[in-house]
Design an enzyme around this catalytic site. Structure first.
Site, PDB file in Angstrom:
ATOM      1  N   TYR A 121       0.834  -1.203   0.000  1.00  0.00           N
ATOM      2  CA  TYR A 121       0.000   0.000   0.000  1.00  0.00           C
ATOM      3  C   TYR A 121       0.871   1.256   0.000  1.00  0.00           C
ATOM      4  CZ  TYR A 121      -4.597  -2.147   0.574  1.00  0.00           C
ATOM      5  OH  TYR A 121      -5.766  -2.832   0.355  1.00  0.00           O
ATOM      6  N   GLU A 145      -8.543  -6.064   5.687  1.00  0.00           N
ATOM      7  CA  GLU A 145      -7.846  -7.229   5.171  1.00  0.00           C
ATOM      8  C   GLU A 145      -7.171  -8.021   6.275  1.00  0.00           C
ATOM      9  OE1 GLU A 145      -5.513  -5.482   2.008  1.00  0.00           O
ATOM     10  OE2 GLU A 145      -7.369  -4.791   1.048  1.00  0.00           O
TER      11      GLU A 145
END
Length: 394
Positions: A95, A135
């Site tokens: 990310y 997640e």
């Protein structure tokens, strides 16, 4: 929580970003793969070439910017993407890489100035944290299930069966001999392929095509003309060969009680998640309707299996459309209708009170089905669908 100033900047610059169109994400991916080529082992490079992944990312960026002051409106999209990310084993570090290249792309294409770049960086950070937290919850949940695991697990191919001219089923058992975690009918697994035939590691998601088993997973894969992974699996993967799988994931799954009428609609290989649902509904008290469209008998997968399920359960009815029957196909036995699927022909089964409809197939097919369902009076809460590949709104 984003500051009021950041929200104001994002909303005011969102139209400018939207005007760039997919050029924004094209530049982003080119920049990221040049700077971090290792990510080519994660992203489906075929979706890069055909533009699907770029379109999906661009739509997600625009949707986030437009809803920056109402992120709750994106909950459904976040859930769908988060599940997909777990099958790619996405990490916080990745990310960070994506954020770096996204802000760099906005700077290089639009040169909006430091204040705007800082606002977009802040906004991206908030969204990334939403995904990272969700997640992590999914990773932990999968790991804590009986037979569950985190990361990749080695599986061996124990059965390979041709179901039609183009669709082949693969049954995998864990190499460690343990049990496998349960899944919700409609979900998929990620499969990781490393072969000298490929330039990069290839990762694909395939729907589980059976009801829940304790010791194995079955996936059923269509050979695509230009699909290097599907052709590899059909032609090269042999009994005893090993692959790596991720835990089951996906937000498209059967979620009904025993008294809810269910309609399962599919075209081609789109029957894989709905077949898992059908097998699970084998003891369902309410009516279950199977509606499937395919080209002809040579491409009609699982025909005998579904006929047996129908024959053995009074509450299951099956209807099949052949687009172009061959001389060997028998109307009434192999199929019931010709041409494209028309739910008006079975409207009494579709419009039952409280019916829930699950459908899967090519995007054009699903748009066709969604229009028919609305014409028949169903509402969006009764409609559930799955796109193979990058998500599209139908």
């Amino acid at each position: 929580m984003l500051s009021a100033k950041t929200i104001e900047i994002i909303k005011s610059t969102a139209p400018i970003v939207e005007q760039t169109g997919p050029n924004l994400t094209a530049h982003f991916y080119e920049r990221m793969f040049a700077g971090n080529p290792e990510l080519k082992n994660i992203f489906n490079m075929s979706n890069q070439r055909n533009g699907d992944q770029r379109e999906a990312l661009f739509n997600a960026i625009v949707a986030y910017a437009k809803n920056i002051d109402n992120v709750s409106a994106l909950v459904g999209a976040v859930e769908k993407i988060a599940h997909k990310h777990t099958s790619f084993q996405i990490t916080k570090q990745q990310y960070d890489i994506v954020g770096q290249h996204l802000i760099g792309t906005i700077d290089e294409l639009l040169a909006p100035g430091e204040e705007v770049l800082a606002a977009w960086a802040e906004a991206y950070g908030v969204l990334a944290n939403i995904f990272i937290e969700r997640e992590e919850q999914l990773y932990q949940s999968n790991e804590n299930l009986e037979g569950g695991w985190r990361g990749l697990r080695d599986f061996k191919l124990v059965e390979k069966k041709l179901e039609s001219e183009h669709i082949c089923s693969f049954v995998f058992e864990p190499v460690d001999g343990g049990t496998v975690s349960p899944f919700k009918p409609g979900q998929y697994v990620g499969i990781y392929i490393n072969s000298d035939s490929f330039e990069f590691q290839e990762i694909r998601q395939y729907s589980l095509s059976s009801s829940v088993q304790t010791d194995s997973y079955r996936i059923s894969i269509k050979r695509e003309p230009d699909g290097k992974v599907s052709n590899y699996l059909h032609d090269e993967l042999s009994i005893g060969d090993t692959v790596q799988l991720t835990s089951p994931a996906g937000d498209f799954f059967l979620d009904v009680d025993n008294t809810t009428p269910v309609v399962l609609v599919s075209a081609g290989v789109g029957l894989t998640p709905t077949l898992s649902m059908l097998e699970t509904l084998n003891q369902h008290d309410a009516p279950v309707t199977w509606a499937h469209a395919t080209e002809n008998g040579t491409q009609h997968a699982f025909k005998d299996h579904i006929n047996r399920l129908t024959a053995n359960h009074a509450n299951i009815d099956a209807f099949v459309w052949y687009n172009q029957p061959t001389k060997n196909d028998v109307e009434g036995a192999d199929y019931h209708f010709t041409g494209l699927i028309d739910l008006h022909e079975i409207k009494d089964a579709v419009i039952q009170a409280g019916a829930q409809v699950y459908f899967c197939g090519p995007v054009g097919f699903m748009q066709h089905i969604a229009r028919q369902l609305l014409e028949l009076g169903l509402n969006s809460e009764q409609m559930h669908y799955e796109c193979f590949g990058p998500h599209k709104v139908i």
